[in-house]
Design a protein around this motif. Sequence first.
Motif, mmCIF file in Angstrom:
data_model
loop_
_atom_site.group_PDB
_atom_site.id
_atom_site.type_symbol
_atom_site.label_atom_id
_atom_site.label_comp_id
_atom_site.label_asym_id
_atom_site.label_seq_id
_atom_site.Cartn_x
_atom_site.Cartn_y
_atom_site.Cartn_z
ATOM 1 N N VAL A 98 -19.119 -8.175 7.408
ATOM 2 C CA VAL A 98 -20.394 -7.569 7.822
ATOM 3 C C VAL A 98 -20.414 -6.157 7.612
ATOM 4 C CG1 VAL A 98 -21.352 -6.999 10.207
ATOM 5 C CG2 VAL A 98 -19.880 -8.868 10.307
ATOM 6 N N HIS A 99 -21.724 -5.818 7.116
ATOM 7 C CA HIS A 99 -22.268 -4.794 6.496
ATOM 8 C C HIS A 99 -23.657 -4.009 7.459
ATOM 9 C CE1 HIS A 99 -21.079 -6.669 2.570
ATOM 10 N NE2 HIS A 99 -20.016 -5.251 2.889
ATOM 11 N N LEU A 100 -23.412 -2.768 7.660
ATOM 12 C CA LEU A 100 -24.595 -2.230 8.233
ATOM 13 C C LEU A 100 -24.943 -1.247 7.051
ATOM 14 C CD1 LEU A 100 -25.842 -1.154 10.740
ATOM 15 C CD2 LEU A 100 -24.530 0.880 10.742
ATOM 16 N N SER A 101 -26.336 -1.295 6.531
ATOM 17 C CA SER A 101 -26.644 -0.806 5.253
ATOM 18 C C SER A 101 -27.892 0.257 5.597
ATOM 19 C CB SER A 101 -26.964 -1.804 4.368
ATOM 20 O OG SER A 101 -25.825 -2.709 4.322
ATOM 21 N N THR A 102 -28.189 0.979 4.752
ATOM 22 C CA THR A 102 -29.535 1.624 4.310
ATOM 23 C C THR A 102 -29.809 1.893 3.130
ATOM 24 O OG1 THR A 102 -30.591 3.743 5.200
ATOM 25 C CG2 THR A 102 -28.287 4.045 4.245
ATOM 26 N N LEU A 103 -31.165 2.158 2.793
ATOM 27 C CA LEU A 103 -31.692 2.273 1.616
ATOM 28 C C LEU A 103 -31.541 3.655 0.934
ATOM 29 C CD1 LEU A 103 -35.339 0.612 1.178
ATOM 30 C CD2 LEU A 103 -33.179 -0.223 0.116
ATOM 31 N N VAL A 108 -29.007 -0.174 -2.040
ATOM 32 C CA VAL A 108 -28.690 -0.205 -0.529
ATOM 33 C C VAL A 108 -27.081 0.407 -0.711
ATOM 34 C CG1 VAL A 108 -27.453 -2.641 -0.729
ATOM 35 C CG2 VAL A 108 -28.349 -1.804 1.332
ATOM 36 N N VAL A 109 -26.890 1.348 0.407
ATOM 37 C CA VAL A 109 -25.718 1.944 0.772
ATOM 38 C C VAL A 109 -25.277 1.350 1.807
ATOM 39 C CG1 VAL A 109 -24.619 3.939 0.889
ATOM 40 C CG2 VAL A 109 -26.531 3.774 -0.619
ATOM 41 N N TYR A 110 -23.815 0.791 1.752
ATOM 42 C CA TYR A 110 -23.012 0.502 3.050
ATOM 43 C C TYR A 110 -22.589 1.669 3.751
ATOM 44 C CZ TYR A 110 -23.308 -3.782 0.055
ATOM 45 O OH TYR A 110 -23.638 -4.620 -0.784
ATOM 46 N N LEU A 111 -23.230 1.718 5.098
ATOM 47 C CA LEU A 111 -22.765 2.886 5.869
ATOM 48 C C LEU A 111 -21.590 2.527 6.902
ATOM 49 C CD1 LEU A 111 -26.331 3.479 7.619
ATOM 50 C CD2 LEU A 111 -24.971 4.913 6.018
ATOM 51 N N ASP A 112 -21.337 1.388 7.070
ATOM 52 C CA ASP A 112 -19.962 0.554 7.685
ATOM 53 C C ASP A 112 -19.975 -0.854 7.571
ATOM 54 O OD1 ASP A 112 -17.750 0.817 9.358
ATOM 55 O OD2 ASP A 112 -19.205 1.123 11.230
ATOM 56 N N LYS A 113 -18.651 -1.409 7.612
ATOM 57 C CA LYS A 113 -18.305 -2.724 7.323
ATOM 58 C C LYS A 113 -17.129 -3.083 8.155
ATOM 59 C CE LYS A 113 -16.009 -4.214 3.860
ATOM 60 N NZ LYS A 113 -15.321 -4.382 2.809
ATOM 61 N N ILE A 114 -17.103 -4.595 8.259
ATOM 62 C CA ILE A 114 -15.955 -4.999 9.029
ATOM 63 C C ILE A 114 -15.702 -6.082 8.031
ATOM 64 C CG2 ILE A 114 -15.186 -6.295 10.805
ATOM 65 C CD1 ILE A 114 -17.122 -5.017 12.696
ATOM 66 N N GLU A 115 -14.328 -6.114 7.603
ATOM 67 C CA GLU A 115 -13.895 -7.120 6.654
ATOM 68 C C GLU A 115 -13.664 -8.614 7.252
ATOM 69 O OE1 GLU A 115 -13.748 -7.305 2.968
ATOM 70 O OE2 GLU A 115 -12.662 -5.495 3.221
ATOM 71 N N SER A 116 -13.757 -9.270 6.371
ATOM 72 C CA SER A 116 -13.876 -10.938 7.050
ATOM 73 C C SER A 116 -12.229 -11.163 6.944
ATOM 74 C CB SER A 116 -14.326 -11.956 5.957
ATOM 75 O OG SER A 116 -14.084 -13.200 6.073
ATOM 76 N N PRO A 117 -11.644 -12.002 7.846
ATOM 77 C CA PRO A 117 -10.279 -12.312 7.923
ATOM 78 C C PRO A 117 -9.963 -13.357 6.796
ATOM 79 C CG PRO A 117 -11.427 -13.372 9.851
ATOM 80 C CD PRO A 117 -12.573 -12.523 9.032
ATOM 81 N N GLN A 118 -11.035 -14.038 6.230
ATOM 82 C CA GLN A 118 -10.884 -15.036 5.275
ATOM 83 C C GLN A 118 -10.248 -14.778 4.036
ATOM 84 O OE1 GLN A 118 -11.576 -18.272 6.260
ATOM 85 N NE2 GLN A 118 -13.417 -18.261 7.444
ATOM 86 N N PRO A 119 -9.361 -15.531 3.582
ATOM 87 C CA PRO A 119 -8.569 -15.086 2.412
ATOM 88 C C PRO A 119 -9.581 -15.069 1.224
ATOM 89 C CG PRO A 119 -8.174 -17.441 2.955
ATOM 90 C CD PRO A 119 -8.632 -17.131 4.369
#
Length: 258
Positions: A98-103, A108-119
């Motif tokens: 999941v990404h939170l982004s801005t221009l 686009v710049v990623y302000l925050d993220k949550i990593e996927s648990p998938q391999p």
Amino acid sequence: MDSTLMKGLRVLETLARSHEPRGVSELARQLDLTRSNVHRTLQTLTAAGYARQGSTPGTYECTLKLFELSSAVMDRVDVTRVAAPHMRRLAEVTEETVHLSTLSGAEVVYLDKIESPQPVRAYSSIGGRAPAHCVASGKALLAELSESNVDALFGDEVPASTGRGVRDRTELAAELASIRERGYAVNHGEWRESVGGVAAVIVNAAGAVEASIGVSGPLERVEPNSGGSYRDAVVEAARAISLDLGCTAYPPRRESRT
């Protein structure tokens, strides 16, 4: 323009993006500067607390001062704090990154993220950048700009990263119009051929766009869901964050883009 300051910022940015300490000669070659210029710059950055000598003699690395400054800036960006619980919920529902982004210009710049648990997952980093017209989070934001602002960012030719993306302003305009109509953006492997995404914009109490939120992952997982569960989950997350920011109606009202 202060050329000395610009050179110093280039050295600092290069150090910040390096995974290990860098030597003077190495930095000079990469940045096309003289060794003496790089050495003086590093001495100034060290005296100011932004750099320090690395474990290997003759090398330098960034201190945490940049992190301290960026944290102070991020503390003023309410959207990151408000979005955090909704990002976690979206990550739990989709099990994708999941990404939170801005221009930032045409990126686009990623302000925050949550990593996927998938391999097998989409890889990115907070502060990382991507061409806005090639990723869902960026396209969602571009769709909220006026035509004149989009024209200022792109010429007649729109550079495609893969064979799947738009190639000119006519195609881009049609894509952005479609995004405004349906309320979300989709990336069909347009930046990395094997990676897809879905995103929607976040708006504040004044109705202004604050950021975008989206999910990304392997195309074979994301694309079958882009018209269903992922889309619904992303739009709902964007709506919830917008309401928490004081927005009274979502999706945002579509003004003329001329």
